[in-house]
Design a protein around this motif. Structure first.
Motif, PDB file in Angstrom:
ATOM      1  N   ALA A  53       0.868  -1.180   0.000  1.00 26.11           N
ATOM      2  CA  ALA A  53       0.000   0.000   0.000  1.00 26.11           C
ATOM      3  C   ALA A  53       0.900   1.224   0.000  1.00 26.11           C
ATOM      4  O   ALA A  53       2.056   1.175   0.428  1.00 26.11           O
ATOM      5  N   GLY A  54       0.351   2.318  -0.502  1.00 27.31           N
ATOM      6  CA  GLY A  54       1.127   3.545  -0.536  1.00 27.31           C
ATOM      7  C   GLY A  54       1.011   4.317   0.767  1.00 27.31           C
ATOM      8  O   GLY A  54      -0.095   4.465   1.309  1.00 27.31           O
ATOM      9  N   PHE A  55       2.153   4.812   1.327  1.00 23.94           N
ATOM     10  CA  PHE A  55       2.162   5.648   2.530  1.00 23.94           C
ATOM     11  C   PHE A  55       2.853   6.966   2.190  1.00 23.94           C
ATOM     12  O   PHE A  55       3.874   6.987   1.480  1.00 23.94           O
ATOM     13  N   SER A  56       2.291   8.036   2.745  1.00 19.67           N
ATOM     14  CA  SER A  56       2.952   9.340   2.606  1.00 19.67           C
ATOM     15  C   SER A  56       2.577  10.198   3.812  1.00 19.67           C
ATOM     16  O   SER A  56       1.559   9.951   4.481  1.00 19.67           O
ATOM     17  N   PHE A  57       3.438  11.223   4.100  1.00 25.20           N
ATOM     18  CA  PHE A  57       3.185  12.154   5.194  1.00 25.20           C
ATOM     19  C   PHE A  57       3.296  13.566   4.638  1.00 25.20           C
ATOM     20  O   PHE A  57       4.175  13.864   3.808  1.00 25.20           O
ATOM     21  N   PHE A  58       2.345  14.414   5.089  1.00 19.79           N
ATOM     22  CA  PHE A  58       2.294  15.793   4.613  1.00 19.79           C
ATOM     23  C   PHE A  58       2.455  16.750   5.801  1.00 19.79           C
ATOM     24  O   PHE A  58       1.980  16.468   6.915  1.00 19.79           O
ATOM     25  N   LEU A 104       1.029  21.140   2.876  1.00 22.45           N
ATOM     26  CA  LEU A 104       0.677  20.079   1.929  1.00 22.45           C
ATOM     27  C   LEU A 104       1.879  19.605   1.118  1.00 22.45           C
ATOM     28  O   LEU A 104       1.762  19.188  -0.028  1.00 22.45           O
ATOM     29  N   ARG A 105       3.061  19.680   1.726  1.00 23.42           N
ATOM     30  CA  ARG A 105       4.265  19.187   1.083  1.00 23.42           C
ATOM     31  C   ARG A 105       4.520  17.745   1.541  1.00 23.42           C
ATOM     32  O   ARG A 105       4.234  17.384   2.675  1.00 23.42           O
ATOM     33  N   PHE A 106       5.068  16.968   0.612  1.00 22.53           N
ATOM     34  CA  PHE A 106       5.433  15.592   0.945  1.00 22.53           C
ATOM     35  C   PHE A 106       6.642  15.609   1.871  1.00 22.53           C
ATOM     36  O   PHE A 106       7.671  16.225   1.568  1.00 22.53           O
ATOM     37  N   VAL A 107       6.497  14.922   3.011  1.00 23.68           N
ATOM     38  CA  VAL A 107       7.596  14.780   3.960  1.00 23.68           C
ATOM     39  C   VAL A 107       8.277  13.428   3.747  1.00 23.68           C
ATOM     40  O   VAL A 107       9.509  13.338   3.727  1.00 23.68           O
ATOM     41  N   ARG A 108       7.488  12.396   3.614  1.00 24.14           N
ATOM     42  CA  ARG A 108       8.009  11.052   3.330  1.00 24.14           C
ATOM     43  C   ARG A 108       7.012  10.314   2.429  1.00 24.14           C
ATOM     44  O   ARG A 108       5.791  10.521   2.538  1.00 24.14           O
TER      45      ARG A 108
END
Length: 768
Positions: free
Chosen positions: A137-142, A146-150
């Motif tokens: 699954a896709g994981f991301s942190f903002f 609203l910028r991608f952190v990881r």
């Protein structure tokens, strides 16, 4: 030893306690020199005077040295979870500042000891990192901008961009088509600190430009010290799932549509349709027509559940069908395909009808039929028609046989008195004086010849129908046959004012000369009868590569279209309603058709009413190179021996006294001694009385009291052996001709001229 002071005593007690402790205890000076170790520490290979990072190196001691420096510099205790270098088990190391430097306690954690908090923290972090990197699954942190952190690799694949291209960039920069859907949700989580459950979203990414995709997306807060510092996002690709669901839905719609179509078609078919399911043969589908045809319901019924004594299939002997006798059951059990099986069936109302049944299996798993379908329709009406046609055919055959028997009987009854007229007319010749009597006798003979010709035509039809004519195929020049035809009919044509033209140079043909001659003569005679003025032409010409066409054309009355198909029938005549005798009996063309079939010489006709007719016969042609130029020599015909009967005994058996008298007079004129009898018993009695055997036997076929002449001949042959014999009869039946042929004697049909009888006698005498 110490001097026994209290301080020394305390020191000894402390050392003893430290040596007995299970933990490793070390005292380290500020320059990281080992000042003190207890007994447990010796197991690690540590001794006083060693130095961390110098004489004591390795991963364990490097970590211990680093921990000591932190304690020395910070003045506060520290903790580290390390790995035991010998036992390879976790070590919990605690370091604290003391007066002389740093004190260390190192406890080895066994498999049953709870891990330390630090160890648990590191393990949790490692697990989270592994999950983050490898989860499907896709994981991301903002952050709040609203910028991608990881991002993890899975999400990078979904977006179609490397991980590094995400970090520090906004959602709008990377996913402009999705930002308006995602941004409000992220802001909501930052504001409320509450996660948002999985939500389905649709859109496009750089991974597959122009392709609509589907995801399930969830949002959750990352809270530190009560504040939301990041918003996490988890994405699961469901594009394939949604495509499969749509395909499944479309398939379900298609199946439902086809099911309705099949059901509608079944209900409107004019045949019964039944579907049974294995293994018990239970009927799972049927149309209304099936129940109507069978006359009973099929709901929840199995093939084997019909009551055989009440309804169901019936064998020809009346036995009811077993389950295995039904085509539907055979297809379901054995996988057989059945076509057009005719089954008698007792309906629910008791009426018996006949069905034509087709059945076929529908294969399931493991190659075994799971279903079978049967289609059937009522053929009772067709069977009734077939029975009616069969009865009509049998009736027609009986009528045809009756006609043949009538003709044979009529021919026999007519021939008897005519035969007497022939013999007595011949006997009159020696009693006449003068030309006037001779002329009248000649007229009498011509009348008798005409009557004989009509009866002979009837006989020809009977012989052809009885298959008693055996073609004798030879190769001969057609000019010879045409010469005979011209000689026979030129005078007749001239007397009628007609022109008869016969072709020459036609070449060699392969046929039965006598039978082909009869065909041509009948066609010429037919033309003479129906042509009042003009001409008659006998022609020949090629018909394909291997056939010659003989044509007889006339300028007569022609044939109306409605009569073309009937001219080949017996007694059918065109333009002769009064049945004038000079136009014959209407048998000539019937004989032509039968002879053409026998010889395989196709015959055709072209005609128009009032414009004449053209009859054609196709005959196999022979090239001169295919014929032996010498050929077999023909034996000359033997001349009749006028004294052949001298001193010979002839037995004549006939139940007609007048015929008997005529034959007796004729044979006596030929020099025979004659014995006459009206039955077989009388004939044998006279021969026994004479004490001698006959040299010639002449007998009628049909005698009194059901006796036949062939039986009399058998009795004579059994007594005195086979000898020349002739059956002289008016009988034209098939049985008569077959029996005479089997006996091997001569057969002459009445009426017969004296010359014909003499020829028959000579042939028999020559063959014995």
């Amino acid at each position: 030893m110490t001097d026994g002071s209290p301080d020394d005593t305390s020191a000894h007690l402390a050392a003893a306690l430290l040596d007995s402790a299970p933990d490793c205890v070390l005292e380290v000076t500020p320059d990281l020199t080992i000042r003190y170790v207890n007994a447990t520490a010796h197991h690690l290979g540590v001794a006083p005077g060693g130095r961390l990072g110098d004489t004591l190196t390795g991963p364990l001691w490097d970590e211990v040295a680093a921990l000591c420096r932190r304690v020395l510099s910070g003045g506060e205790a520290g903790v580290a979870d390390l790995l035991h270098p010998v036992e390879h088990t976790p070590l919990s190391v605690r370091a604290f500042p003391c007066r002389t430097g740093v004190g260390l306690f190192m406890r080895s954690l066994g498999p049953n000891d709870p891990p330390s908090a630090e160890h648990r923290r590191k393990m949790a972090e490692a697990q989270l990192e592994a999950l983050f990197a490898n989860a499907p699954a896709g994981f991301s942190f903002f952050d709040r901008d609203l910028r991608f952190v990881r991002v993890n690799p899975w999400l990078a694949d979904i977006n179609g961009l490397p991980i590094a291209d995400h970090i520090g960039r906004t959602k709008r920069e990377l996913l402009p088509e999705l930002v308006d859907k995602i941004a409000p949700v992220i802001k909501q989580v930052f504001a409320t600190g509450q996660g948002v459950p999985l939500t389905e979203m649709h859109g496009r990414t750089a991974a597959q430009p122009g392709v609509d995709r589907d995801w399930m997306v969830g949002f959750f807060p990352v809270i530190v010290d009560g504040e939301v510092v990041y918003v996490g996002c988890v994405v699961t690709e469901i594009t394939a799932l949604r495509a499969a669901e749509r395909e499944r839905g479309e398939l379900a719609e298609t199946l439902e549509r086809e099911r309705r179509l099949l059901r509608t078609a079944m209900e409107h078919l004019p045949i019964g349709v039944v579907v049974a399911q294995g293994p018990d043969g239970r009927i799972v589908l049927r149309n209304d027509e099936a129940e109507r045809l069978l006359g009973h319901p099929l709901t929840e019924m199995a093939v084997a559940m019909v009551e055989p004594q009440i309804l169901g299939g019936i064998h020809a002997d009346g036995r009811p069908f077993e389950a295995a006798d039904y085509p539907l059951y055979q297809s379901l059990r054995d996988g057989d395909t059945v076509h057009g099986a005719e089954i008698a069936y007792r309906r629910g109302d008791g009426r018996v009808t006949t069905f034509s049944v087709n059945a076929a299996p529908i294969q399931g798993g493991a190659g075994r039929p799971s279903l079978a379908v049967a289609a059937f329709h009522d053929i009772s009406h067709r069977k009734a028609m077939e029975d009616a046609l069969r009865r009509a055919k049998e009736e027609a055959e009986r009528a045809d046989l009756a006609k043949s028997r009538f003709l044979a009987a009529a021919s026999h009854d007519l021939r008897q008195p005519i035969q007497s007229l022939f013999f007595f007319a011949e006997a009159l010749r020696s009693h006449l004086d003068g030309s006037e009597g001779e002329a009248k006798l000649a007229h009498l003979h011509r009348g008798l010849d005409a009557l004989k010709g009509l009866l002979d035509s009837l006989l020809d039809v009977s012989r052809l129908d009885a298959n008693m004519v055996e073609p004798q195929i030879t190769v001969f020049d057609l000019d010879d046959l045409f010469d005979e035809v011209e000689a026979a009919y030129a005078t007749i044509a001239r007397d009628k004012g007609l022109t008869l033209t016969v072709a020459r140079g036609c070449g060699l043909v392969r046929s039965d000369r006598t039978l082909l001659g009869r065909i041509v003569r009948n066609l010429v005679e037919n033309a003479l009868r129906y042509t009042a003025e003009g001409s008659i032409t006998v022609e020949c010409g090629p018909s394909g590569e291997e056939r010659l066409r003989i044509a007889v054309a006339d300028t007569g009355i022609g044939i109306p279209p409605e009569h073309i198909g009937r001219i080949w029938e017996e007694f059918h005549q065109v333009g002769n309603p009064e049945r004038a005798r000079e136009r014959g009996l209407g048998l000539g063309l019937a004989i032509v058709r039968r002879l053409s079939t026998l010889l395989d010489h196709p015959v055709t006709v072209e005609s128009r009413a009032g414009a004449g007719s053209r009859f054609s016969v196709d005959v196999p042609v022979v090239a001169p190179a295919d014929v032996d130029p010498a050929g077999p020599a023909e034996e000359p015909a033997a001349a009749p021996d006028a004294a052949a009967g001298r001193d010979r005994l002839a037995l004549v058996v006939d139940d007609d006294a007048i015929v008997l008298m005529g034959i007796e007079a004729l044979l006596q004129d030929w020099g025979f001694r004659v014995v006459t009898a009206d039955s077989g018993d009388a004939a044998l009695a006279q021969l026994e009385a004479l004490g001698t055997a006959p040299d010639l036997v002449i007998a009628d076929y049909r005698l009194r009291a059901g006796e036949v002449g062939t039986a009399t001949m058998r009795r004579i042959f059994a007594r005195w052996g086979a000898r020349p014999a002739v059956i002289l009869t008016g009988e034209t039946s098939v049985d008569c001709q077959a029996e005479v042929a089997a006996l091997g004697v001569g057969l002459v049909h009445k009426p017969v001229t004296p010359r014909q009888l003499r020829d028959a006698i000579d042939r028999q005498s020559a063959g014995r």
